[in-house]
Motif scaffolding. Sequence first.
Motif, mmCIF file in Angstrom:
data_model
loop_
_atom_site.group_PDB
_atom_site.id
_atom_site.type_symbol
_atom_site.label_atom_id
_atom_site.label_comp_id
_atom_site.label_asym_id
_atom_site.label_seq_id
_atom_site.Cartn_x
_atom_site.Cartn_y
_atom_site.Cartn_z
ATOM 1 N N UNK A 632 30.134 10.590 16.082
ATOM 2 C CA UNK A 632 31.436 10.773 15.693
ATOM 3 C C UNK A 632 31.844 11.566 16.770
ATOM 4 N N UNK A 633 31.183 12.667 17.361
ATOM 5 C CA UNK A 633 31.838 14.507 17.918
ATOM 6 C C UNK A 633 31.108 13.274 19.810
ATOM 7 N N UNK A 634 30.252 12.943 19.561
ATOM 8 C CA UNK A 634 29.780 12.232 20.930
ATOM 9 C C UNK A 634 30.294 10.771 21.884
ATOM 10 N N UNK A 635 30.889 10.047 20.426
ATOM 11 C CA UNK A 635 32.293 9.928 21.340
ATOM 12 C C UNK A 635 33.296 10.856 21.573
ATOM 13 N N UNK A 636 34.232 11.398 20.895
ATOM 14 C CA UNK A 636 35.444 12.157 21.220
ATOM 15 C C UNK A 636 35.064 13.485 22.300
ATOM 16 N N UNK A 637 33.573 13.392 22.435
ATOM 17 C CA UNK A 637 33.734 14.422 23.875
ATOM 18 C C UNK A 637 33.488 13.457 24.944
ATOM 19 N N UNK A 638 33.095 12.521 25.229
ATOM 20 C CA UNK A 638 32.933 11.307 26.052
ATOM 21 C C UNK A 638 31.169 11.187 26.382
ATOM 22 N N UNK A 693 21.959 11.162 26.692
ATOM 23 C CA UNK A 693 22.815 11.229 25.854
ATOM 24 C C UNK A 693 23.520 11.926 27.595
ATOM 25 N N UNK A 694 24.751 10.868 28.329
ATOM 26 C CA UNK A 694 25.090 11.690 29.634
ATOM 27 C C UNK A 694 26.503 11.946 29.538
ATOM 28 N N UNK A 695 27.535 12.943 29.579
ATOM 29 C CA UNK A 695 28.355 12.834 29.795
ATOM 30 C C UNK A 695 29.036 12.030 30.833
ATOM 31 N N UNK A 696 30.441 12.602 30.801
ATOM 32 C CA UNK A 696 31.492 12.185 32.096
ATOM 33 C C UNK A 696 30.552 12.184 33.516
ATOM 34 N N UNK A 729 22.985 23.033 26.715
ATOM 35 C CA UNK A 729 24.562 22.252 26.882
ATOM 36 C C UNK A 729 25.505 22.561 25.748
ATOM 37 N N UNK A 730 26.513 21.208 26.300
ATOM 38 C CA UNK A 730 27.992 21.782 25.558
ATOM 39 C C UNK A 730 27.063 20.850 24.325
ATOM 40 N N UNK A 731 26.672 20.262 24.099
ATOM 41 C CA UNK A 731 26.484 18.613 23.550
ATOM 42 C C UNK A 731 25.190 19.282 22.434
#
Length: 854
Positions: A632-638, A693-696, A729-731
């Motif tokens: 869920x956190x991944x989805x919210x954080x992009x 795992x990649x951010x935006x 990393x932030x995630x």
Amino acid sequence: MTTAEAPERTVTAWSSVSRVVRRGVDIVRSSATRAPVSIGALVLLWVLAVVTGSVMRPSAHVLHHYAVGIVPLEHWRLWTPFTSGLFAPGLIWYLFATILILIVAAPIEKRMGSVKFAIAAVVTQVLGALLGLVVAVVAKLLDESWGLHLHDGTSVGPTTWIVGVAMVASSNMQTLWRRRIRVGLLALLITLVLFSGHLHDTVRLGAALAGLVVGRWIVGRSARGARLAGTRREGRVLVAIVVAATALGPAFAALTPDAVGPFAVLRELFRGTAYDSDEVAQVCAQFPKGDECRQGELSLRLAGVGPTILSLMPSLFLLVLADGLRRGRKFAWTAAVVAQVVLLGLALLNYLVRFVDPLDTETIFYGLDSSTAYRTVAPFVPPLIVLVVLIWTRAYFDVRAPAGTYRKLLVAMIGLTVGLGVVYFLGGLAVRGQFDPGASAGGLVKAFPERLVPPVYLQWLDPAFLPDQFVATFLYEWTGVVFWLAACVLVARTFLAPAYGTETDATEKARDLLRASGGTALSWMTTWRGNKYWFNASNTGYVAYRVVGGVALTTGDPVGPREELRDNVIGFAEFASSNGWTPCYYSVGVDVKRIADDLGWGGIQVAEETVLELSELAFTGKKFQDVRTALNRAKKSGITAEWISFPTAPLALTDQITVISEEWVADKGMPEMGFTLGGLEEIDDPEVRCLVALDADRTVEGVTSWLPVYENGAIVGWTLDFMRRRSDGAFRPAMEFLIASAALTLKDEGATFVSLSGAPLAKVETGEPDSDETAASATLDKLLDVLGKALEPVYGFRSLLAFKSKFQPTYVPMYMVFADPAALPSIGNAIGRAYLPEVTFGQTVNLMRTIIKR
């Protein structure tokens, strides 16, 4: 193309150009906002260039009032160490500086902040200029010629402070980039000083050294300190950089007409004194045995485009070998060592020919009685340094090409040599009259080997004939160039052949058997570097092993048909015993344990494999709360999960993965563990899948690798191996997200299970003693338990096992079985050395210090 299509294509082209221009404007606008000092310096640079008329070259006014040098300071122009960074030597340098400011300085400013950036730029510019002038003063004491050039020279250029801020910024960078920036920049700058040797070269080097020193006070140190130890993979890269730098140095000197550095003497390896053929003919007609005739013939041999290029070929060949070193190829290491030994021998021969001549005290080169006599040893220094580095790091280069690769190379080289020989011989016969004196058939055959050798190394031989017309000149000068270029291409191709370490051919055979029959969740690890192979008599199965201290330690179960498992277990044990080794099966499953029990062998549990059955996997319920939170956190954080293959993935991703891994190793202060634990070398495999795992912004927050599990020729599951998360990393729940995402995706693809692999020296405690355990086994079990606890602060195997429990796996014990309990001390030593084969004494001390502190 129709008339109607032309305007349409024109509009499309202009639209593309417009987009590029707008993108460039956006970048500049963004940089101006986030890096105002860099963009302000860039604007000021061009304004001053236009106002002072220095766009094409520095005006006399600029050189007199704003360039730094010893003479300006002697005339009390004390502002020049600063103002010299506001001008460039010419248009090319202005354009180059513009690019560097946009792609180097501006990003660094965004990273460290404008105030610190401005301080770093000013401090390194001024200190670099002053240090460069100190070098000039010292050089004049040691080398009057070089020192005079530096004393009379001036320097301008913004590259000084750009280099300086890059070195300052490296102080708190991640380990990999700090190491690469420092080694790469220093290697380049030192090479320029030694070979080119102008004042601006020494000033740039001074700025780099100043940046190294003051960086810790301006931006602080990295949390990881100044560790430079890294992985085997990164060590190969650094050695390749050193070899490449020393190969390029002489080429720089040869191609720079006004090179004055202490090693500029090496340009004499590429070119000689200016003579033309008429002058040589006249001199040799009058004095056929005279020194001037000899020098003229040497000059003709060294002059011209063809001979110059041929003289550069050894440097090109060393660059090819540097690429092989980067790949860990043993052939590249051997060839590089031989090349350095040959260069040392040729340097010695050149020295003897040029200087050891009791009948003649003068040469066209540096004399022993001059103030630059130390330059006579210059040709010895680079190959000697490289030779020491190669020998010191020889353990890094153990990757062998497939069998037959170099046999094919030898055949190709022989064919190339014979083919060129035939062309040279027939062509020479056809134009024999174009040589002076005329070339005979025997003379052409005898002279052909000389055409393949860089001409400078032939200076002690008198040429049998010289060309004086076009066709003869082409054959004479370019035959060797074609030979070396083709040789470089052929050798480079051998480095592209698939290789898996010291047992490349056996590994390829093992991979084929593994795909055809199948194995356990750990069987793909049998294909890793460091393993040797025993194949059964029918070539249907194999055992991967490594011999450490007289112990033949296997990697997992035998691979092959399950009905042959017992025969393979016994067969390998007999093979090992016949060679005087103690057989020990490590990280095997319950089937091998039962066979060992039947044979009366000993055994203990050494790890716990965690398996997820995918048929009913859904991550629902309270027990999966942590996993669902990560998703869920991944989805919210992009954050998204993306499958890649490391060998073919974009450099933007693989470089980030490399950085993350090197940071992880640096944090440990110890080398990566091997054996059943993979690293970057093991994920660089087309059959291994990586999930990142990649951010935006496509920043890699974490990465996992998955090994295929085969059964009857088909992939039925995947095994987790490589796990790394970005330290800053932030995630944070990147690993939970990646493992859960992988499990769900692989389930949809039809896989029946995923293994989260085993954690070495860690297991689930049941509190029930093993009734079959002998006293010796119990002792070793306790020893391994103590070792596991001791290594926990550094490698965290038990924490890893606890982490995997979040996924509610099925626990499968993994065992070590052995035929001879009396060999348990040797087996324990073998296991430790298998996991840490490259640990040094200093690292061992560091490990013990870490353990004691915890």
